[in-house]
Structure formats: structure tokens, C-alpha cells
Design an enzyme around this catalytic site. Structure first.
Site, PDB file in Angstrom:
ATOM      1  N   MET A  11       0.861  -1.166   0.000  1.00  0.00           N
ATOM      2  CA  MET A  11       0.000   0.000   0.000  1.00  0.00           C
ATOM      3  C   MET A  11       0.907   1.229   0.000  1.00  0.00           C
ATOM      4  O   MET A  11       2.032   1.167   0.478  1.00  0.00           O
ATOM      5  CB  MET A  11      -0.789   0.084   1.322  1.00  0.00           C
ATOM      6  CG  MET A  11      -1.935  -0.846   1.448  1.00  0.00           C
ATOM      7  SD  MET A  11      -2.952  -0.421   2.887  1.00  0.00           S
ATOM      8  CE  MET A  11      -1.836   0.281   4.081  1.00  0.00           C
ATOM      9  N   ASP A  12       0.403   2.344  -0.461  1.00  0.00           N
ATOM     10  CA  ASP A  12       1.139   3.620  -0.420  1.00  0.00           C
ATOM     11  C   ASP A  12       2.374   3.633  -1.315  1.00  0.00           C
ATOM     12  O   ASP A  12       3.213   4.509  -1.168  1.00  0.00           O
ATOM     13  CB  ASP A  12       1.596   3.981   1.013  1.00  0.00           C
ATOM     14  CG  ASP A  12       0.431   4.166   1.954  1.00  0.00           C
ATOM     15  OD1 ASP A  12      -0.682   4.417   1.448  1.00  0.00           O
ATOM     16  OD2 ASP A  12       0.629   4.083   3.167  1.00  0.00           O
ATOM     17  N   GLU A  87      -5.857  -3.065  -8.525  1.00  0.00           N
ATOM     18  CA  GLU A  87      -6.259  -3.953  -7.415  1.00  0.00           C
ATOM     19  C   GLU A  87      -6.270  -5.409  -7.894  1.00  0.00           C
ATOM     20  O   GLU A  87      -7.130  -6.201  -7.512  1.00  0.00           O
ATOM     21  CB  GLU A  87      -7.640  -3.553  -6.853  1.00  0.00           C
ATOM     22  CG  GLU A  87      -7.770  -2.084  -6.474  1.00  0.00           C
ATOM     23  CD  GLU A  87      -7.015  -1.674  -5.211  1.00  0.00           C
ATOM     24  OE1 GLU A  87      -6.391  -2.549  -4.570  1.00  0.00           O
ATOM     25  OE2 GLU A  87      -7.036  -0.480  -4.877  1.00  0.00           O
ATOM     26  N   ALA A  88      -5.278  -5.744  -8.711  1.00  0.00           N
ATOM     27  CA  ALA A  88      -5.241  -7.070  -9.334  1.00  0.00           C
ATOM     28  C   ALA A  88      -4.980  -8.189  -8.327  1.00  0.00           C
ATOM     29  O   ALA A  88      -5.200  -9.364  -8.624  1.00  0.00           O
ATOM     30  CB  ALA A  88      -4.189  -7.105 -10.440  1.00  0.00           C
TER      31      ALA A  88
END
Ligand SMILES: [Zn+2]
Length: 234
Positions: A11-12, A87-88
């Protein structure tokens, strides 16, 4: 020659920002793309980045068949050069295989973006299949940082303020439900993940609010479960 590319990180690490930039760059060259996402923070049928940009997207639910969607559109006369797939990590193995087939048989570039592993440090099924099948895997260079300043490589799950290492693989963050409580995610370095030391726990363990306990001695490793010699482990 079309390619299946997988851009991955925590994330980020700027995945969705890069996905939007990639779409912009290709569209600016007169290429036509389709954008897919799942469980985006902005809601269904959206692709948004933490920097505030967003665009419409096709929601990838469990029943979506990429091959059928693309064949249907091509049959209807739509020209498609590339797919942006955000978002795979949430896609199924079968859906990743459909993407590979779209690349190989329809000569369409697929740019997939996803988190590598979950809050237990295990690979998401979509990311696993992408690592296995992609022509190239690129680890994103924008480094997410742990509260201690080290490179963060793990997404920790925090439920009602406490870090957890067990539970359902997919629980979208920043939502409260009666069953699971308030679920948030925080990126941590491996050392602090292993010590279950989130920024909140670090502040609580610190003698002064201005000082964070960078010394690992103040956050010992949790006791390891006892395993019998020769016993199977998973
Ligand atoms: Zn750390």
C-alpha cells in the site's frame, strides 16, 4: 508484441497513481484502453489514487470473464489497445489466466497493478498468478515507509486498534462492521511487523510522546508457538 506487465508493491507505493499515469500516457498517444478495478477506496466502478485523482472503471466482480468482455467489445467494433487492471491482487487465478490469453491471442497490452502479499505476509492469489505468468514484474520504486523510517514491505491489518495476523484474506479497510470491528491497514517494516509494533503501539510503549521506541529491545518478539520436532507445519 503485446505484454502482460505486473507492477507491484505495498500500500502507499503509488500503484493507482501509476495506473492513472499509464492510462494518460497511452491515451495521449492515441491508444484506446479499458480500465478495471475492484474494491477501490472510492467505491465500485472507480479507480482512484491517494493523491486525489480518479476515473471511472469497470468493476471486476467474481463472475467477470476478461476474455468474454474483450471479445464482446471487439465484436461490437470497439478497438482496444491496452487494459489497465488495478487492485489485481483481488482477481482470481482464472481471471489472471484470461488476461494472459487476451495478451497472447488478441495482442492487447495488459498493465496490472496490485499489492503483493496480504496482512499475513502470504501472496494474494491474483498476485501469485501474475508473478507466475507476467512477461515482466516490476516492483514499484516509490518506497512506502514504516513509522520508524525503514522501508515498509508489509501491510499490517489493525482491528479496533490492535494488529492481527489471522482472519479473512480480503477485508477492505476503513470500514466498520459489527462482525469484524474497525479494520485499518498500516505499512510496516518486517522487523516491526514481526514485533507487532504499529505506530500506535509504538507511541503507547514510548516513555515520552515525542520519543518513539526505535530500540528493538522495547518491543520484543511475541512468543512463538511450540512445534513438535518433525511435526508438519503450514
Ligand atoms: Zn519499522
Amino acid at each position: 508484441m503485446a505484454e502482460l506487465l505486473f507492477f507491484t508493491g505495498t500500500m502507499d507505493s503509488g500503484k493507482s497513481t501509476l495506473a492513472l499515469q499509464m492510462d494518460h500516457n497511452h491515451a495521449a498517444r492515441g491508444r484506446t484502453g479499458l480500465i478495471f478495478s475492484q474494491h477501490d477506496r472510492a467505491g465500485a466502478n472507480m479507480l482512484s489514487s491517494r493523491l486525489g485523482l480518479s476515473t471511472g472503471a469497470i468493476e471486476v466482480d467474481d463472475d467477470l470473464d476478461f476474455w468474454e468482455v474483450i471479445v464482446e467489445r471487439a465484436t461490437a467494433g470497439q478497438h482496444i489497445d491496452y487494459l489497465i487492471c488495478d487492485e489485481a491482487q483481488f482477481y482470481s487465478s482464472a481471471q489472471v489466466e484470461q488476461l494472459a490469453r487476451v495478451v497472447d491471442e488478441m495482442d492487447i497490452d495488459v498493465f496490472a497493478f496490485g499489492i503483493t502479499s496480504d496482512f499475513r505476509t502470504e501472496l494474494f492469489p491474483g498476485s501469485k498468478r501474475l508473478v507466475e505468468l507476467a512477461d515482466r514484474v516490476q516492483v514499484l520504486q516509490v518506497e512506502a515507509l514504516c513509522w520508524c523510517g525503514r522501508r515498509a514491505t508489509i501491510n499490517a491489518r489493525v482491528v479496533d486498534g490492535t494488529m492481527v495476523v489471522e482472519g479473512e484474506q480480503v477485508v477492505v479497510g476503513d470500514v466498520a462492521s459489527a462482525e469484524v470491528g474497525i479494520v485499518e491497514y498500516e505499512v510496516l517494516c518486517r522487523r516491526h511487523y514481526m514485533r507487532r509494533m504499529t505506530s500506535h503501539a509504538a507511541r503507547a510503549a514510548s516513555p515520552s510522546p515525542a520519543l518513539l521506541p526505535f530500540d528493538l529491545d522495547v518491543c520484543p518478539l511475541p512468543p512463538q508457538p511450540v512445534t513438535q520436532p518433525g511435526a508438519a507445519s503450514d
